[in-house]
Motif scaffolding. Structure first.
Motif, PDB file in Angstrom:
ATOM      1  N   GLN A 235      11.412  -1.344   4.135  1.00 21.70           N
ATOM      2  CA  GLN A 235      11.851  -1.502   2.753  1.00 21.70           C
ATOM      3  C   GLN A 235      10.694  -1.793   1.808  1.00 21.70           C
ATOM      4  OE1 GLN A 235      14.779  -4.603   3.065  1.00 21.70           O
ATOM      5  NE2 GLN A 235      16.384  -3.249   3.822  1.00 21.70           N
ATOM      6  N   GLU A 236       9.847  -2.753   2.178  1.00 22.09           N
ATOM      7  CA  GLU A 236       8.814  -3.219   1.246  1.00 22.09           C
ATOM      8  C   GLU A 236       7.535  -2.385   1.301  1.00 22.09           C
ATOM      9  OE1 GLU A 236       8.106  -7.401   1.584  1.00 22.09           O
ATOM     10  OE2 GLU A 236      10.240  -7.911   1.620  1.00 22.09           O
ATOM     11  N   ILE A 237       7.106  -2.028   2.500  1.00 21.40           N
ATOM     12  CA  ILE A 237       5.832  -1.308   2.617  1.00 21.40           C
ATOM     13  C   ILE A 237       6.028   0.194   2.438  1.00 21.40           C
ATOM     14  CG2 ILE A 237       3.817  -0.902   4.049  1.00 21.40           C
ATOM     15  CD1 ILE A 237       4.232  -3.832   3.084  1.00 21.40           C
ATOM     16  N   ILE A 238       6.878   0.802   3.277  1.00 18.73           N
ATOM     17  CA  ILE A 238       7.109   2.245   3.144  1.00 18.73           C
ATOM     18  C   ILE A 238       7.839   2.549   1.837  1.00 18.73           C
ATOM     19  CG2 ILE A 238       8.099   4.294   4.214  1.00 18.73           C
ATOM     20  CD1 ILE A 238       5.831   2.985   5.793  1.00 18.73           C
ATOM     21  N   GLY A 239       8.853   1.720   1.521  1.00 19.67           N
ATOM     22  CA  GLY A 239       9.593   1.942   0.267  1.00 19.67           C
ATOM     23  C   GLY A 239       8.723   1.747  -0.955  1.00 19.67           C
ATOM     24  N   GLY A 240       7.897   0.691  -0.946  1.00 19.92           N
ATOM     25  CA  GLY A 240       7.001   0.451  -2.080  1.00 19.92           C
ATOM     26  C   GLY A 240       6.002   1.569  -2.258  1.00 19.92           C
ATOM     27  N   TRP A 241       5.452   2.058  -1.150  1.00 21.87           N
ATOM     28  CA  TRP A 241       4.498   3.173  -1.207  1.00 21.87           C
ATOM     29  C   TRP A 241       5.163   4.415  -1.811  1.00 21.87           C
ATOM     30  CZ3 TRP A 241      -0.688   3.279   0.230  1.00 21.87           C
ATOM     31  CH2 TRP A 241      -1.278   4.536   0.268  1.00 21.87           C
ATOM     32  N   SER A 242       6.384   4.706  -1.354  1.00 17.69           N
ATOM     33  CA  SER A 242       7.092   5.896  -1.828  1.00 17.69           C
ATOM     34  C   SER A 242       7.412   5.805  -3.316  1.00 17.69           C
ATOM     35  CB  SER A 242       8.393   6.076  -1.026  1.00 17.69           C
ATOM     36  OG  SER A 242       8.115   6.231   0.363  1.00 17.69           O
ATOM     37  N   ARG A 243       7.729   4.606  -3.797  1.00 19.20           N
ATOM     38  CA  ARG A 243       8.052   4.455  -5.224  1.00 19.20           C
ATOM     39  C   ARG A 243       6.839   4.716  -6.106  1.00 19.20           C
ATOM     40  NH1 ARG A 243      11.233   0.291  -3.085  1.00 19.20           N
ATOM     41  NH2 ARG A 243       9.574  -1.260  -3.391  1.00 19.20           N
ATOM     42  N   VAL A 244       5.664   4.246  -5.669  1.00 20.75           N
ATOM     43  CA  VAL A 244       4.456   4.405  -6.489  1.00 20.75           C
ATOM     44  C   VAL A 244       3.854   5.797  -6.349  1.00 20.75           C
ATOM     45  CG1 VAL A 244       2.080   3.615  -6.807  1.00 20.75           C
ATOM     46  CG2 VAL A 244       3.917   1.942  -6.528  1.00 20.75           C
ATOM     47  N   TYR A 245       3.776   6.295  -5.118  1.00 19.79           N
ATOM     48  CA  TYR A 245       3.098   7.575  -4.877  1.00 19.79           C
ATOM     49  C   TYR A 245       4.044   8.769  -4.810  1.00 19.79           C
ATOM     50  CZ  TYR A 245      -1.067   4.824  -3.929  1.00 19.79           C
ATOM     51  OH  TYR A 245      -2.132   3.968  -4.047  1.00 19.79           O
ATOM     52  N   GLY A 246       5.342   8.500  -4.885  1.00 24.86           N
ATOM     53  CA  GLY A 246       6.303   9.604  -4.935  1.00 24.86           C
ATOM     54  C   GLY A 246       6.745  10.139  -3.594  1.00 24.86           C
ATOM     55  N   LYS A 247       6.127   9.685  -2.506  1.00 27.69           N
ATOM     56  CA  LYS A 247       6.509  10.130  -1.163  1.00 27.69           C
ATOM     57  C   LYS A 247       5.940   9.147  -0.144  1.00 27.69           C
ATOM     58  CE  LYS A 247       2.492  13.219  -0.941  1.00 27.69           C
ATOM     59  NZ  LYS A 247       2.043  14.621  -0.730  1.00 27.69           N
ATOM     60  N   PRO A 248       6.459   9.149   1.091  1.00 30.78           N
ATOM     61  CA  PRO A 248       5.942   8.240   2.123  1.00 30.78           C
ATOM     62  C   PRO A 248       4.505   8.588   2.488  1.00 30.78           C
ATOM     63  CG  PRO A 248       8.093   9.155   2.733  1.00 30.78           C
ATOM     64  CD  PRO A 248       7.601   9.940   1.558  1.00 30.78           C
ATOM     65  N   PRO A 249       3.804   7.715   3.187  1.00 31.93           N
ATOM     66  CA  PRO A 249       2.445   8.025   3.635  1.00 31.93           C
ATOM     67  C   PRO A 249       2.410   9.333   4.433  1.00 31.93           C
ATOM     68  CG  PRO A 249       2.959   5.720   4.041  1.00 31.93           C
ATOM     69  CD  PRO A 249       4.230   6.357   3.605  1.00 31.93           C
ATOM     70  N   GLY A 250       1.325  10.070   4.323  1.00 32.63           N
ATOM     71  CA  GLY A 250       1.220  11.366   4.987  1.00 32.63           C
ATOM     72  C   GLY A 250       1.261  11.264   6.515  1.00 32.63           C
ATOM     73  N   GLY A 251       2.021  12.156   7.137  1.00 37.21           N
ATOM     74  CA  GLY A 251       2.062  12.233   8.593  1.00 37.21           C
ATOM     75  C   GLY A 251       3.068  11.319   9.260  1.00 37.21           C
ATOM     76  N   ILE A 252       3.864  10.582   8.482  1.00 37.16           N
ATOM     77  CA  ILE A 252       4.779   9.602   9.069  1.00 37.16           C
ATOM     78  C   ILE A 252       6.160  10.220   9.311  1.00 37.16           C
ATOM     79  CG2 ILE A 252       5.706   8.675   6.909  1.00 37.16           C
ATOM     80  CD1 ILE A 252       5.513   5.881   8.167  1.00 37.16           C
ATOM     81  N   VAL A 253       6.809   9.786  10.385  1.00 32.65           N
ATOM     82  CA  VAL A 253       8.209  10.118  10.647  1.00 32.65           C
ATOM     83  C   VAL A 253       8.927   8.815  10.987  1.00 32.65           C
ATOM     84  CG1 VAL A 253       7.801  12.488  11.406  1.00 32.65           C
ATOM     85  CG2 VAL A 253       7.729  10.638  13.077  1.00 32.65           C
TER      86      VAL A 253
END
Length: 338
Positions: free
Chosen positions: A144-162
């Motif tokens: 919620q906080e790390i992956i979700g926060g990243w997605s909100r700012v950068y528009g998508k999850p970190p590259g290469g993640i599933v």
């Protein structure tokens, strides 16, 4: 620190709030504001390392990679940082109570704090007090906080993640050379999205009942009580079939330079006794497990997991057999003639 947007070198003065002083774009994380001390650049570094070679990685693998530094601090040393505070306070009070005309009672209180600290250190060193080593953040909170926060700012999850829950079971090979058995959904998801089934002609399973018949079985598990019992139980159910342990084994963790370790205060002597009677674990391994230690196999990078699978695939195919290697090196065009 370097801005992940414009690569500008950032100082405290050039970081007003959570934005870059140069490009004015926002940051996701401030190290002092999250339990894992993460910042945007560190997350990028971690994702680049996990995805080396074009591999996919899971949320859980990033979760453990992100916690490695804080885990190392918690798992190393017999005392922990908390004991430093009463030691410093004790020393200050002893000095104040002894010199400068302050009340002597301060020195008495300071001495008491130092004695208390010494006793705590001794109890921890001798193992009387068992301290827990746990994750600073739950996996759900990380999502919620790390992956979700990243997605909100950068528009998508970190590259290469599933994310494991979104990985659907793939088609199994019709005639697999071997099967991989693991109770860890992160491991199975990582192997699946990195096409292990096709690359090594391997079936994937979470339970013995899901395994294809007759094939050799490679087991991947945590270095933990649950992991060792899972391995031993699988060997018992698969009697007559070849079972290969790909780890993690406690002996591997004990020999590693910088392993990822967790520890619980819960002690389960009856399960240790069962392992002692039913496995080949050494006394040192049993003692380590009995003290509550464990190491999650999901803390391995995708490349490390695939290296283990590749090794067993080569072993089962005979490619690592010295005689076959020698024959392959000669080649059919260079066979000696009579």
């Amino acid at each position: 620190m370097i801005c992940p947007h414009c690569t500008a070198n950032l100082t405290r003065k050039s970081r007003p709030g959570k934005r870059c002083g140069s490009c004015k774009k926002p940051f996701v994380f401030e190290p002092k504001e999250n339990p894992l001390a993460l910042h945007d650049v560190k997350v990028r570094r971690l994702t680049e390392k996990l995805s080396e070679g074009g591999l996919w990685y899971t949320t859980t693998q990033l979760y453990y990679a992100s916690a490695r530094k804080t885990n190392k601090v918690a798992a190393s040393g017999p005392t922990g940082c908390a004991i430093v505070v009463p030691i410093i306070a004790g020393l200050v009070l002893v000095v104040l109570g002894t010199f400068g005309g302050n009340p002597p009672v301060l020195a008495v209180i300071g001495a008491a704090l130092l004695v208390f600290s010494a006793v705590i250190i001794w109890l921890r060193v001798t193992g009387v007090i068992k301290r827990a080593v746990v994750m600073k953040m739950s996996l759900q909170q990380f999502r919620q906080e790390i992956i979700g926060g990243w997605s909100r700012v950068y528009g998508k999850p970190p590259g290469g993640i599933v994310d494991e829950p979104h990985v659907k079971p793939g088609r199994q090979p019709q005639q697999p050379a071997f099967a991989i058995l693991s109770p860890d959904p992160s491991v199975l998801a990582c192997l699946q999205v990195n096409d292990v089934g096709r690359r090594f002609n391997a079936a994937l399973a979470a339970k013995v009942a899901e395994l294809p018949p007759s094939t050799p079985v490679a087991v991947i598990h945590d270095a933990s009580l649950d992991g060792e019992i899972f391995l031993a139980s699988a060997k018992h159910e698969l009697q007559g079939r070849r079972v290969i342990d790909l780890g993690l084994r406690p002996r591997t963790v004990l020999a590693a330079k910088d392993p990822f370790k967790l520890r619980t205060k819960d002690r389960q002597p009856e399960r240790i006794a069962w392992l002692k009677a039913n496995t080949d674990l050494t006394p040192k391994e049993l003692e380590w497990l009995g003290d509550g230690w464990s190491s999650p196999v999901a803390a391995l990078r995708p490349a490390q997991l695939l290296a283990r699978v590749e090794k067993v695939a080569g072993h089962l195919s005979g490619k690592d057999d010295p005689a076959q290697k020698a024959a392959a090196a000669i080649g059919f065009m260079t066979w000696p003639t009579a």
